[in-house]
Design an enzyme around this catalytic site. Structure first.
Site, PDB file in Angstrom:
ATOM      1  N   GLU A 136       0.376  -0.951   0.224  1.00 36.85           N
ATOM      2  CA  GLU A 136       0.249   0.251   0.214  1.00 36.85           C
ATOM      3  C   GLU A 136       0.791   1.308  -0.145  1.00 36.85           C
ATOM      4  O   GLU A 136       0.471   2.587  -0.768  1.00 36.85           O
ATOM      5  CB  GLU A 136      -0.746  -0.002   1.062  1.00 36.85           C
ATOM      6  CG  GLU A 136      -2.347  -1.034   0.804  1.00 36.85           C
ATOM      7  CD  GLU A 136      -3.179  -1.500   2.359  1.00 36.85           C
ATOM      8  OE1 GLU A 136      -2.046  -1.451   3.287  1.00 36.85           O
ATOM      9  OE2 GLU A 136      -3.857  -1.029   2.312  1.00 36.85           O
ATOM     10  N   GLU A 160      -3.457  -9.839   3.610  1.00 35.50           N
ATOM     11  CA  GLU A 160      -4.398  -9.458   4.793  1.00 35.50           C
ATOM     12  C   GLU A 160      -4.888 -10.288   4.861  1.00 35.50           C
ATOM     13  O   GLU A 160      -6.304 -10.840   6.076  1.00 35.50           O
ATOM     14  CB  GLU A 160      -5.113  -7.960   4.678  1.00 35.50           C
ATOM     15  CG  GLU A 160      -4.220  -7.026   4.995  1.00 35.50           C
ATOM     16  CD  GLU A 160      -3.267  -6.911   3.861  1.00 35.50           C
ATOM     17  OE1 GLU A 160      -3.265  -7.033   3.012  1.00 35.50           O
ATOM     18  OE2 GLU A 160      -2.554  -5.713   4.167  1.00 35.50           O
TER      19      GLU A 160
END
Ligand code: 3H9
Length: 695
Positions: A108, A128
């Site tokens: 990210e 995740e």
């Protein structure tokens, strides 16, 4: 050089500022890393001499994600979102230079940068979902804008990383670089400046989103395609919803939606369990009295005794990672049959496109079959996988003692027998250890390594390291009947039998467990494994299991004969409830004077799983397992316990040990059966308000 925080520094190379993150072991985004990134960007922005910024990492990897140890604690400023907004909003181009793994929050960070370059063996992913979460720092909104919604869905919902060549192809990175990474990042920054390339802000890219907007059906199609693998998990659906939001909402609103969906997962019991399990798995590698520095024996050559289903599967593990392995059988016919099955397995994998024909030949080329025991002479480890009978095992080990190299590790694949007794058949019990593979041995990830009373630290270290090398999850346990996994399984099996006699039916019992999240219940599992094996063992021991015995007497051995506890249509493995079996059960119950009654699903679940927890407590008290979380790792990887429930010991902790203990007492009172007596360790923890796992 300016040290910004304990883990981040800022240097300059001409007109390019370099922010270096150094937060071993995996450069997780701890508070001081976020602060360092923020301060680095601020200083570089304010410095007139700087025209571009490179973010790079020291050590073995780029940032591998948020710092999971910070989850559940009060948030510490600066938040990752704010830092990413600063990076993306920078008026000077920011370039991420990536090696190792850019994962989760790490990827990210790179998506907030204007450009990304990576070395050829770098990996890029948003894992995740494996922690029961979703990428919560813009990943679900930015990734679809770069690689398209379909690719983003696949990456985010599987959590699996992609390689640099694929990342380049799908537009996730701008260039593959080599040589010194900082220099390569700076050179790329120079190129951006010289060519006056624009600041590419992913938040503003809408082309790929537009494609998905025109095809909203991709989401329902995707949901359907992953329904099977994601059953029971909470995170995948939220991941899909977040990517849907990227397509349907403006960027800032999409980010808000992502945050809501992320927070919901963060509070979920599933994510709590999966985060616990992430550390449990890593903890299992740590043996208090055999530190990681303990030298093990290097395995250059292996030998397996026995070419049956287990022996063949074990041999495949070695061949898969390039270790030559010799398989020794008693007679040529059994050897040919065994190696034939190995070849068939590889060819089946190749037919699914997961191996090339050349790979099949290469792996088969590493496996040598022989009937000559002298072949074990140059093996560094010999793994015995013969019949599960003590006299046979001892005979094999006595023979190996006379043939194997003096420092070879002699391992047994026994699933129940006493490793110490097996070791006593040799003059080198320190070299003997258990390596309990699970069937099918080439597929199942668990390796239950069984330490004998005399197993040396070298033997322990060797099989733990070897386990990881052959891509298993090794867990060290001590000697007792059935070790950890099968000893607990036995408790469940005892109750399954009782339950069907007292009123439940096999399909009801199995459904309770599949609803809980197991891939199958005990009866379907028995049918898959073959009921005749247990029947023969029982006959040998003079034991009885009335329902199972009667089913076997009819020649119903499970899937292989088309019927067992269930019946099966030809070519289909779906278990179908069978009235003939119901009749057998009712007859046996009548003969035993049992009045059958309605049994609720809740009672079934408690009666199947609480005895396992109770046995786990005994196992801990006897120090057969090093820690409660090791038991959980064994159950998740060896028996299909759903990872989003953490494992039996974690699960019991969430229920509250007092509740579990009280229920055991209640069952004992109702049945008058000492089977239900709570283990003293469980009783103690319950009284003290404590838990097994500290969770
Ligand atoms: C996330 O990013 C959320 C975001 O979307 C933003 C939210 C706002 N944190 O696995 P190893 C430790 S969620 C803390 O044995 P390897 C690990 O416990 C995160 N610690 O090494 C171990 O400690 P110890 C998304 C971490 O080389 C040591 O590092 N990212 C973290 O076999 C070595 O680990 C992930 O899920 C962490 N993030 O594999 C990636 N990661 O030595 C998770 C590791 O005391 N990490 N540790 O036992 C991995 O997949 C592997 O660790 C990695 C290295 C592939 C990086």
């Amino acid at each position: 050089m300016a040290k910004l925080t304990q883990s981040v520094d800022l240097t300059s190379r001409g007109r390019v500022a370099v922010i270096t993150v150094d937060n071993p072991p995996v450069n997780a985004l701890s508070q001081h890393v976020r602060q360092g990134l923020r301060d680095g960007i601020t200083q570089a922005q304010g410095d007139h001499a700087v025209q571009a910024i490179v973010i790079v990492c020291a050590g073995r990897t780029f940032i591998a994600g948020a710092d999971i140890t910070e989850f559940g604690k009060p948030p510490a400023e600066p938040g990752l979102h704010g830092v990413l907004d600063m990076i993306e909003g920078s008026s000077k181009p920011v370039i991420a230079a990536i090696h190792g793994t850019a994962l989760g929050g790490g990827l990210e960070v790179t998506l907030a940068c204007h450009y990304r370059v990576g070395v050829k063996d770098a990996r890029f992913g948003l894992p995740e979902v494996k922690l029961g979460l979703l990428p919560g720092a813009g990943g679900t909104q930015r990734l679809p804008r770069v690689v398209g919604a379909e690719k983003a869905l696949q990456m985010i919902v599987s959590g699996d990383p992609i390689r640099a060549d694929e990342a380049l192809k799908v537009g996730l990175i701008d260039e593959i670089v080599d040589g010194d990474l900082t220099a390569a990042g700076v050179a790329f920054a120079e190129k951006v400046l010289n060519e006056k390339r624009p600041l590419k802000k992913i938040r503003d890219l809408n082309d790929k989103i537009a494609t998905a907007k025109a095809k909203p059906e991709i989401f329902s199609e995707f949901r359907k395609s992953v329904a099977r693998q994601t059953r029971g998990f909470r995170a995948p659906e939220n991941c899909i919803k977040a990517v849907e939001a990227a397509v349907t909402l403006p960027f800032d609103e999409g980010i808000k939606r992502e945050r809501e969906l992320f927070q919901e997962l963060m509070r979920s019991p599933e994510s709590k369990a999966q985060r616990y399990f992430f550390f449990a798995e890593r903890e299992a590698a740590k043996i208090p009295d055999v530190p990681a520095s303990t030298p093990g024996k290097e395995i250059k050559k292996a030998a397996v005794i026995g070419a049956g289903t287990m022996g063949g599967g074990i041999a495949m593990n070695f061949a898969n990672v390039g270790i030559p392995v010799t398989v020794v059988e008693m007679n040529q016919e059994a050897l040919d049959r065994g190696l034939g099955i190995v070849r068939k397995n590889y060819e089946a994998t190749a037919s699914r496109g997961r191996l090339t024909a050349a790979d099949v030949e290469k792996r088969m080329g590493l496996i040598t079959g022989t009937t000559d025991w002298n072949a074990v002479k140059d093996a560094d480890i010999v793994i015995e996988a013969v019949f599960e009978e003590m006299p046979i095992k001892k005979e094999v080990f006595a023979k190996l003692d006379g043939l194997a190299k003096p420092d070879a590790i002699l391992a047994t694949n026994t699933s129940t027998l006493d490793v110490n007794e097996i070791a006593s058949a040799t003059r080198r019990p320190e070299s003997v250890i258990g390596t309990h593979f699970f069937s099918p041995a080439n597929v199942m990830r668990l390796l239950e390594n069984v330490r004998g009373a005399k197993s040396s630290p070298t033997a322990v270290s060797t099989v733990m390291t070897l386990g990881r090398r052959i891509q298993k999850v090794p867990v060290l346990v001590g000697v007792c009947h059935g070790f950890v996994g099968n000893r607990m399984l036995h408790q469940r099996g005892t109750q399954a039998e009782q339950l069907i006699l007292q009123g439940a039916l096999p399909h009801q019992v199995d459904k309770v467990l599949t609803d809980f999240g197991f891939p199958m219940g005990p009866f379907a599992m028995g049918d898959m494994a073959g009921l005749d094996v247990g029947w023969r063992i029982r006959k040998g021991l003079g034991r009885k299991s009335p329902v199972a015995d009667r089913i076997c007497e009819l020649g119903r051995f499970g899937q292989k004969t088309g019927s067992g506890y269930f019946k099966y249509e030809k070519g289909d493995r779906t278990p179908i409830p069978d009235p003939d079996v119901e009749k057998i059960i009712v007859d046996v119950a009548t003969e035993q004077g049992i009045t059958r009654r309605f049994i609720s699903d809740e009672e079934i679940l408690q009666r199947l799983l609480y005895p396992m927890v109770n046995e786990g407590a005994k196992i801990l008290e006897e120090k057969i397992a090093i820690r409660a979380s090791d038991i959980d790792v064994i159950w998740v990887y060896g028996y299909g316990w759903p990872v989003y429930r953490g494992g039996p010991m974690f699960w019991a902790d969430q229920l509250g040990l007092k509740n579990v203990r009280d229920k055991l007492n209640e069952f004992r009172k109702q049945s008058g059966d000492a089977f239900w007596t709570p283990a003293p360790f469980l009783d103690r923890l319950a009284n003290e308000g404590k838990s097994f796992t500290g969770q």
